[in-house]
Design an enzyme around this catalytic site. Structure first.
Site, PDB file in Angstrom:
ATOM      1  N   ASN A  96       0.828  -1.191   0.000  1.00 49.95           N
ATOM      2  CA  ASN A  96       0.000   0.000   0.000  1.00 49.95           C
ATOM      3  C   ASN A  96       0.872   1.254   0.000  1.00 49.95           C
ATOM      4  OD1 ASN A  96      -1.836   2.162   0.799  1.00 49.95           O
ATOM      5  ND2 ASN A  96      -3.234   0.562   1.522  1.00 49.95           N
ATOM      6  N   ASP A 118      -6.304   6.575  -9.694  1.00 48.34           N
ATOM      7  CA  ASP A 118      -7.746   6.659  -9.488  1.00 48.34           C
ATOM      8  C   ASP A 118      -8.103   8.112  -9.174  1.00 48.34           C
ATOM      9  OD1 ASP A 118     -10.405   6.517  -8.517  1.00 48.34           O
ATOM     10  OD2 ASP A 118     -10.087   4.460  -7.840  1.00 48.34           O
ATOM     11  N   THR A 191       1.313   4.273 -20.824  1.00 46.87           N
ATOM     12  CA  THR A 191       0.741   3.189 -20.044  1.00 46.87           C
ATOM     13  C   THR A 191      -0.382   2.553 -20.851  1.00 46.87           C
ATOM     14  OG1 THR A 191      -1.071   4.406 -18.983  1.00 46.87           O
ATOM     15  CG2 THR A 191       1.133   4.650 -18.012  1.00 46.87           C
ATOM     16  N   GLU A 192      -0.905   1.439 -20.348  1.00 50.77           N
ATOM     17  CA  GLU A 192      -2.034   0.797 -21.025  1.00 50.77           C
ATOM     18  C   GLU A 192      -3.235   1.736 -21.096  1.00 50.77           C
ATOM     19  OE1 GLU A 192       0.346  -2.514 -18.987  1.00 50.77           O
ATOM     20  OE2 GLU A 192      -0.395  -0.529 -18.432  1.00 50.77           O
ATOM     21  N   GLU A 194      -3.202   5.002 -20.918  1.00 50.03           N
ATOM     22  CA  GLU A 194      -2.883   6.149 -21.769  1.00 50.03           C
ATOM     23  C   GLU A 194      -3.156   5.841 -23.232  1.00 50.03           C
ATOM     24  OE1 GLU A 194       0.928   9.135 -22.610  1.00 50.03           O
ATOM     25  OE2 GLU A 194       1.027   7.569 -21.070  1.00 50.03           O
TER      26      GLU A 194
END
Length: 212
Positions: A96, A118, A191-192, A194
């Site tokens: 975390n 998020d 990124t994926e 993006e």
């Protein structure tokens, strides 16, 4: 979108200790021993499926990288990429972000990447955003003096709140783009999310900020 649970993910993560750091608190202040060198260390908080951090490690073999992701069912995809690429300068941590101080001491990390976090759009959830002041304080405690945060998102609301949060914290904004893919920025690794969002015509926002 609800994540599909992968009950086998924890066992698979445990099978690759050369890539997944199982007890990162044991390496606080000694990450150079984990990588076997004194190269700078960059981390991505919320590494998702791992495309960005894997491609960064390929492009910069003289820098050490750690991808940090809480969801086991997501980080397992990053592990698959790492197993295939066999990169000695990349590790993963299934922890975390709230606990980063437990794993890194002051100056252990040279740069923090935050990609497509998020957005937590509701005002009452603002404290959960990875650019909220409490998280900025965590990053400051593990970065050196004048350490940097690099942030990308397609969410205009999150970007605007991040600009305000970072400015209120007293950080120096060294780069801001309101349309990254139509800018002169060099060396962007997508990124994926993006790639997915930009193909839909979404504008990509980017900033770089430095602690004073």
């Amino acid at each position: 979108m609800r994540l599909r649970n992968k009950p086998w993910a924890e066992d698979k993560l445990a099978q690759y200790p050369q890539y997944v750091v199982a007890q990162p608190e044991l390496h606080k202040g000694k990450w150079h021993e984990v990588f076997g060198n004194n190269n700078p260390l960059y981390i991505e908080v919320g590494t998702g499926k791992g495309r960005f951090i894997t491609e960064m490690a390929k492009a910069h073999p003289d820098i050490n990288f750690i991808g940090i992701e809480l969801a086991k069912s997501v980080i397992i995809s990053a592990l698959d990429l790492l197993i295939e690429a066999e990169l000695p300068n990349l590790k993963l941590m299934n922890v975390n972000a709230n606990d980063l101080r437990d794993y890194f001491g002051k100056g252990d990390v040279n740069r923090v990447y935050l990609n497509f976090s998020d957005p937590w759009p509701k005002t009452r959830h603002a404290k959960r955003r990875l650019t909220y002041e409490t998280f900025l304080r965590v990053y400051e405690d593990i970065l050196p003096e004048k350490g940097e945060i690099h942030f990308k998102t397609d969410n205009q609301g999150l970007f605007e709140s991040s600009l305000m949060s970072i400015s209120r914290y007293g950080m120096l904004l060294t780069y801001v783009s309101l349309d990254l893919h139509n800018s002169d920025f060099q060396g962007n690794i997508m990124t994926e999310y993006e790639e997915k969002f930009s193909q839909k015509g979404n504008r990509i926002y980017r900033l770089e900020a430095q602690y004073r």
